[in-house]
Design an enzyme around this catalytic site. Structure first.
Site, PDB file in Angstrom:
ATOM      1  N   CYS A   1      -9.880  -7.830 -25.480  1.00  0.00           N
ATOM      2  CA  CYS A   1     -10.850  -8.785 -26.043  1.00  0.00           C
ATOM      3  C   CYS A   1     -10.146  -9.800 -26.940  1.00  0.00           C
ATOM      4  O   CYS A   1      -9.011  -9.602 -27.354  1.00  0.00           O
ATOM      5  CB  CYS A   1     -11.871  -8.052 -26.891  1.00  0.00           C
ATOM      6  SG  CYS A   1     -12.484  -6.554 -26.151  1.00  0.00           S
TER       7      CYS A   1
ATOM      8  N   ARG B   1      -7.023 -14.707 -20.800  1.00  0.00           N
ATOM      9  CA  ARG B   1      -6.799 -13.266 -20.812  1.00  0.00           C
ATOM     10  C   ARG B   1      -7.836 -12.509 -20.001  1.00  0.00           C
ATOM     11  O   ARG B   1      -7.694 -11.312 -19.756  1.00  0.00           O
ATOM     12  CB  ARG B   1      -6.833 -12.745 -22.245  1.00  0.00           C
ATOM     13  CG  ARG B   1      -5.745 -13.324 -23.122  1.00  0.00           C
ATOM     14  CD  ARG B   1      -6.223 -13.496 -24.543  1.00  0.00           C
ATOM     15  NE  ARG B   1      -6.881 -12.321 -25.042  1.00  0.00           N
ATOM     16  CZ  ARG B   1      -6.271 -11.351 -25.687  1.00  0.00           C
ATOM     17  NH1 ARG B   1      -4.989 -11.439 -25.922  1.00  0.00           N
ATOM     18  NH2 ARG B   1      -6.936 -10.308 -26.112  1.00  0.00           N
TER      19      ARG B   1
ATOM     20  N   TRP C   1     -13.773  -7.761 -23.221  1.00  0.00           N
ATOM     21  CA  TRP C   1     -13.293  -7.134 -21.974  1.00  0.00           C
ATOM     22  C   TRP C   1     -13.745  -5.695 -22.119  1.00  0.00           C
ATOM     23  O   TRP C   1     -13.219  -4.942 -22.932  1.00  0.00           O
ATOM     24  CB  TRP C   1     -11.775  -7.286 -21.903  1.00  0.00           C
ATOM     25  CG  TRP C   1     -11.071  -6.386 -20.938  1.00  0.00           C
ATOM     26  CD1 TRP C   1     -10.556  -5.140 -21.201  1.00  0.00           C
ATOM     27  CD2 TRP C   1     -10.779  -6.647 -19.565  1.00  0.00           C
ATOM     28  NE1 TRP C   1      -9.969  -4.638 -20.080  1.00  0.00           N
ATOM     29  CE2 TRP C   1     -10.084  -5.522 -19.066  1.00  0.00           C
ATOM     30  CE3 TRP C   1     -11.035  -7.720 -18.716  1.00  0.00           C
ATOM     31  CZ2 TRP C   1      -9.640  -5.449 -17.747  1.00  0.00           C
ATOM     32  CZ3 TRP C   1     -10.582  -7.633 -17.404  1.00  0.00           C
ATOM     33  CH2 TRP C   1      -9.898  -6.514 -16.931  1.00  0.00           C
TER      34      TRP C   1
ATOM     35  N   ASN D   1     -11.793  -5.547 -31.543  1.00  0.00           N
ATOM     36  CA  ASN D   1     -10.913  -5.279 -30.393  1.00  0.00           C
ATOM     37  C   ASN D   1     -10.391  -3.871 -30.546  1.00  0.00           C
ATOM     38  O   ASN D   1     -10.043  -3.472 -31.669  1.00  0.00           O
ATOM     39  CB  ASN D   1      -9.669  -6.175 -30.411  1.00  0.00           C
ATOM     40  CG  ASN D   1      -9.963  -7.557 -29.926  1.00  0.00           C
ATOM     41  OD1 ASN D   1     -11.091  -7.874 -29.584  1.00  0.00           O
ATOM     42  ND2 ASN D   1      -8.936  -8.387 -29.923  1.00  0.00           N
ATOM     43  N   GLY D   2     -10.264  -3.158 -29.439  1.00  0.00           N
ATOM     44  CA  GLY D   2      -9.670  -1.831 -29.509  1.00  0.00           C
ATOM     45  C   GLY D   2     -10.636  -0.774 -29.036  1.00  0.00           C
ATOM     46  O   GLY D   2     -11.664  -1.067 -28.420  1.00  0.00           O
TER      47      GLY D   2
ATOM     48  N   GLU E   1       7.902   1.239  -4.748  1.00  0.00           N
ATOM     49  CA  GLU E   1       7.396   0.189  -5.646  1.00  0.00           C
ATOM     50  C   GLU E   1       8.488  -0.840  -5.952  1.00  0.00           C
ATOM     51  O   GLU E   1       8.226  -2.044  -6.008  1.00  0.00           O
ATOM     52  CB  GLU E   1       6.855   0.828  -6.940  1.00  0.00           C
ATOM     53  CG  GLU E   1       6.457  -0.124  -8.049  1.00  0.00           C
ATOM     54  CD  GLU E   1       5.342  -1.104  -7.683  1.00  0.00           C
ATOM     55  OE1 GLU E   1       4.772  -1.011  -6.579  1.00  0.00           O
ATOM     56  OE2 GLU E   1       5.058  -1.983  -8.509  1.00  0.00           O
TER      57      GLU E   1
ATOM     58  N   LYS F   1       7.913  -4.787  -5.215  1.00  0.00           N
ATOM     59  CA  LYS F   1       8.004  -5.809  -6.274  1.00  0.00           C
ATOM     60  C   LYS F   1       8.997  -6.888  -5.871  1.00  0.00           C
ATOM     61  O   LYS F   1       8.732  -8.066  -6.014  1.00  0.00           O
ATOM     62  CB  LYS F   1       8.466  -5.202  -7.603  1.00  0.00           C
ATOM     63  CG  LYS F   1       7.502  -4.528  -8.522  1.00  0.00           C
ATOM     64  CD  LYS F   1       6.388  -5.294  -9.110  1.00  0.00           C
ATOM     65  CE  LYS F   1       5.218  -5.357  -8.185  1.00  0.00           C
ATOM     66  NZ  LYS F   1       4.144  -4.434  -8.414  1.00  0.00           N
TER      67      LYS F   1
ATOM     68  N   GLU G   1       7.612  -9.193  -3.067  1.00  0.00           N
ATOM     69  CA  GLU G   1       6.505 -10.108  -3.360  1.00  0.00           C
ATOM     70  C   GLU G   1       6.876 -11.182  -4.372  1.00  0.00           C
ATOM     71  O   GLU G   1       6.340 -12.278  -4.323  1.00  0.00           O
ATOM     72  CB  GLU G   1       5.250  -9.350  -3.804  1.00  0.00           C
ATOM     73  CG  GLU G   1       5.381  -8.620  -5.110  1.00  0.00           C
ATOM     74  CD  GLU G   1       4.087  -7.924  -5.521  1.00  0.00           C
ATOM     75  OE1 GLU G   1       3.007  -8.397  -5.176  1.00  0.00           O
ATOM     76  OE2 GLU G   1       4.193  -6.901  -6.226  1.00  0.00           O
TER      77      GLU G   1
ATOM     78  N   HIS H   1      18.106   8.720   9.965  1.00  0.00           N
ATOM     79  CA  HIS H   1      17.308   8.594  11.188  1.00  0.00           C
ATOM     80  C   HIS H   1      17.056   7.138  11.556  1.00  0.00           C
ATOM     81  O   HIS H   1      16.123   6.847  12.285  1.00  0.00           O
ATOM     82  CB  HIS H   1      15.998   9.365  11.022  1.00  0.00           C
ATOM     83  CG  HIS H   1      16.219  10.808  10.723  1.00  0.00           C
ATOM     84  ND1 HIS H   1      16.531  11.737  11.685  1.00  0.00           N
ATOM     85  CD2 HIS H   1      16.240  11.473   9.537  1.00  0.00           C
ATOM     86  CE1 HIS H   1      16.715  12.917  11.122  1.00  0.00           C
ATOM     87  NE2 HIS H   1      16.544  12.786   9.812  1.00  0.00           N
TER      88      HIS H   1
ATOM     89  N   LYS I   1      -4.670 -11.885  -6.775  1.00  0.00           N
ATOM     90  CA  LYS I   1      -4.724 -10.769  -7.713  1.00  0.00           C
ATOM     91  C   LYS I   1      -5.711  -9.706  -7.242  1.00  0.00           C
ATOM     92  O   LYS I   1      -5.536  -8.519  -7.486  1.00  0.00           O
ATOM     93  CB  LYS I   1      -5.123 -11.297  -9.101  1.00  0.00           C
ATOM     94  CG  LYS I   1      -5.057 -10.267 -10.198  1.00  0.00           C
ATOM     95  CD  LYS I   1      -3.619  -9.889 -10.530  1.00  0.00           C
ATOM     96  CE  LYS I   1      -3.521  -8.669 -11.407  1.00  0.00           C
ATOM     97  NZ  LYS I   1      -2.213  -8.019 -11.287  1.00  0.00           N
TER      98      LYS I   1
HETATM   99  C1  F6R Z   1       1.443  -5.509  -5.994  1.00  0.00           C
HETATM  100  C2  F6R Z   1       0.017  -5.670  -6.092  1.00  0.00           C
HETATM  101  C3  F6R Z   1      -0.820  -5.255  -4.934  1.00  0.00           C
HETATM  102  C4  F6R Z   1      -2.011  -4.440  -5.438  1.00  0.00           C
HETATM  103  C5  F6R Z   1      -2.988  -4.169  -4.287  1.00  0.00           C
HETATM  104  C6  F6R Z   1      -4.143  -3.292  -4.714  1.00  0.00           C
HETATM  105  O1  F6R Z   1       2.082  -5.999  -7.133  1.00  0.00           O
HETATM  106  O2  F6R Z   1      -0.479  -6.128  -7.081  1.00  0.00           O
HETATM  107  O3  F6R Z   1      -0.091  -4.543  -4.000  1.00  0.00           O
HETATM  108  O4  F6R Z   1      -1.534  -3.250  -5.984  1.00  0.00           O
HETATM  109  O5  F6R Z   1      -3.483  -5.386  -3.813  1.00  0.00           O
HETATM  110  O6  F6R Z   1      -4.900  -3.894  -5.689  1.00  0.00           O
HETATM  111  P1  F6R Z   1      -5.943  -3.073  -6.549  1.00  0.00           P
HETATM  112  O7  F6R Z   1      -5.193  -2.123  -7.399  1.00  0.00           O
HETATM  113  O8  F6R Z   1      -6.690  -4.117  -7.335  1.00  0.00           O
HETATM  114  O9  F6R Z   1      -6.828  -2.358  -5.565  1.00  0.00           O
END
Ligand code: F6R
Length: 608
Positions: free
Chosen positions: A2, A28, A75, A101-102, A481, A485, A488, A504, A603
């Site tokens: 928040c 934010r 939030w 906030n918190g 992961e 990372k 992407e 393999h 996102k």
């Molecule tokens: C990778 C990334 C995506 C999400 C995926 C699932 O950095 O952000 O691979 O992890 O799109 O998203 P959520 O967690 O919102 O279901």
């Protein structure tokens, strides 16, 4: 999280400042907003679910003229986004208004006590208890009442409070949640974040935990919670507005990587008590959990990898089999799961279409559903039978960093909680694992202290176009992961693979042009990983290893090593992903890319 703003001073109308300040915090993310001002010995409040553009038309400029004032963008953490749950919250007599906030951990106990004393609550928030608590202590001195009230709170808070009866006073306090005071000429500004006040002043005092500020137009005093005066330094802010939004970091991704120690604490907050995990809040009957025979986790992308980490922890602690399924595959397969199964959806946004459909299908055939989202009130949260929020705060960078860490912590908490209910682990062993969980924030900080080493490594490897990331058992999700990372953010081809599978197929790729990143932390299969490293070395491959602090054997084999502190094997992916996030970040920067908004990605993936 928040956003908070507050004003006291010579302006007799601070509404504009409050709105402008809140707008500076919009980046934010938030779900509701509100302001309150003192006007003619009364408090005027407007608050609304939605955005500032939904709030503004409701503000009658004449009615909302006044000072001091406070404002908030929320939030949601406790209670869904709604007009009632939006801040500011008012005391019973409507003479005090407060923004917060918190998270208040003991709000249930406090609420019970305050109800017995006759206080009436109108929201589902934890915040509302604070204003009633201060009202309970209020005897004409707002500062004194806040001082007494904050001592009874457990959890994290940054608060700002005004009183209709003291139109020249603003009181604010902080514990474990940021708060700054901006210094003007006969006026003071309060904010959770510097961008909110930069237009008004560049002189700020940064409050520390356990401090209260009493601000009047003619001056401020800062004390601790016992009332002892504290001398504070004034800091001159030199950042521009954009840098200020990022807390001084160059990018949101880097800021969010650095937030992880705090995020781990926030996800555990109120859920770990005296070496026990308390998760009754999730809303699934204990009897159901006790009789659980199996779990199926559905998720996408990074959340899927967090699901693998959770699987390993549940199998280790609660000793039931767990399948982890990619949502977009699961939804098209026949639903053959049977028995006492809990279906868990891990999704930071709570809106990923494939995960939502998978959860709905499982629910339709009668399985109980647990959602692990980050966004309060998201579709996954609304539709599930139980919800375990991750409390990572809004993530602005497109790549998941801190939300994955929070998902892993949530997974560990759930696994230990389930083990406690099913009695599959001794109290002594559970206590050991819980104690170690509490040490993880410090251990992540230690890794972040090594940022420069990782940056140097990124410089060395920035021009390679193919990478392999290998791990086994507990380390494997971190390898997956790390590869995701890098792909992407830097558009470099990277593959995550079980190290045992290398022979393999992928071994054919190895030569001096394909660096191989090994998750080689201490654990049961470390010898096997070391053998895999030898195999790569024999083929002239370059080795980067993530190893446990002080492990010479791994360092001798690797071309480059990044050490992480020791932790239990089940927790190692949480530590191992941190240097990999940094490696990706710096590789992306060195390649001149926009690390916060990589091409083609969204996102929240709300379409199939
Ligand atoms: C990778 C990334 C995506 C999400 C995926 C699932 O950095 O952000 O691979 O992890 O799109 O998203 P959520 O967690 O919102 O279901």
């Amino acid at each position: 999280m928040c956003g908070i703003v507050g004003y006291v001073g010579k302006k007799n109308n601070c509404t504009n400042f409050l709105l402008e300040g809140l707008k500076k915090l919009e980046y934010r993310g938030y779900d509701s907003a509100g302001i309150a001002v003192a006007n003619d010995r009364n408090l005027k409040t407007v608050k609304k679910k939605g955005f500032l553009r939904d709030l503004e038309p409701l503000i009658n400029p004449e009615r909302m003229k006044g000072s001091p004032g406070i404002g908030h963008t929320r939030w949601a953490t406790h209670g869904e986004p709604s007009d009632e749950n939006a801040h500011p919250h008012l005391s019973c007599e409507k003479r005090l208004a407060l923004v917060h906030n918190g998270i208040i951990e003991n709000y249930q106990e406090l609420k019970q006590e305050l109800k017995l004393k006759g206080h009436h609550f109108t929201s589902q928030t934890d915040t509302e208890v604070i204003v009633h608590l201060i009202e309970e202590h209020y005897q004409g001195d707002l500062y004194d009442a806040v001082k007494k009230g904050v001592k009874e709170l457990r959890g994290s808070f940054a608060i700002a409070v005004i009183s209709a009866d003291d139109p020249d006073l603003l009181v604010a306090a902080r514990y474990d949640s940021p708060l700054v005071v901006g210094i003007g000429k006969n006026e003071y500004f309060i904010a959770s974040d510097i961008p909110a006040i930069l237009k008004e002043t560049r002189k700020v005092i940064i409050l520390e935990d356990g401090e209260i500020v009493k601000a009047k137009p003619d001056g401020i005093t800062i004390t601790d919670f016992d009332g002892n005066l504290i001398e504070k330094e004034i800091t001159e802010i030199t950042w521009d507005a954009e840098a200020a939004e990022k807390g001084g970091y160059e990018d949101f991704m880097l800021k969010e990587i650095h937030e992880q120690p705090q995020v781990i604490l926030n996800t555990m907050r109120g859920r770990v008590k005296e070496a026990k995990i308390i998760l009754d809040e999730i809303g699934l009957p204990r009897e159901l959990l006790k009789r659980l025979e199996r779990m199926v986790i559905v998720a996408c992308g990074t959340s899927y990898y967090a699901g693998l980490v959770m699987r390993n922890a549940v199998e280790l602690f609660a000793k039931i089999p767990v399948d982890v399924e990619i949502s977009s595959e699961f939804r098209y397969r026949p639903m053959l799961i049977d028995g006492r199964v809990l279906v868990v959806g891990i999704t930071q946004s709570g809106e990923t279409a494939d995960t939502l459909v998978s959860l709905r299908q499982a629910k339709r055939v009668g399985f109980p559903i647990l959602a692990i989202p980050n966004v309060i009130g998201s579709s996954a949260a609304r539709e599930a039978d139980g919800v375990l929020y991750t409390h990572a705060g809004p993530e602005i960078g497109v790549a998941a960093t801190k939300t994955m860490t929070a998902q892993m912590v949530a997974g560990f908490l759930f696994a230990l909680y389930l083990a406690g209910i099913k009695k599959t682990i001794s109290d002594e062993r559970r206590e050991k694992f819980i104690k170690e969980l509490l040490k993880l924030p410090r251990k992540v900080e230690a890794i972040l202290d090594r940022e420069d080493e990782v940056k140097q490594m990124a410089k060395k490897y920035k021009n390679y176009n193919n990478f392999l990331f290998l791990g086994r058992t507990y380390g494997l999700p971190a390898a997956y992961e790390g590869a995701l990372k890098l792909k992407e953010i830097t558009y470099v081809h990277a593959e995550g693979y079980p190290a045992g599978e290398m022979k393999h197929g992928p071994i054919a790729l190895i030569d001096e042009n394909v660096p191989v990143v090994f998750i080689a932390t201490k654990g049961e299969v470390q010898d096997k990983i070391i053998s895999n490293m030898e195999e790569v070395k024999a083929r002239k491959g370059k080795i980067i290893a993530i190893a446990t602090e002080g492990d010479k054997k791994v360092a001798d084999l690797a071309d480059d090593v990044i050490y992480v502190p020791w932790t239990f094997e089940a927790y190692t992916p949480l530590l191992a992903v941190v240097p990999l996030q940094l490696f990706t970040y710096y590789t992306g920067k060195l390649r001149g890319l926009n690390v916060d908004q990589p091409r083609n990605l969204a996102k929240s993936v709300t379409v199939e």
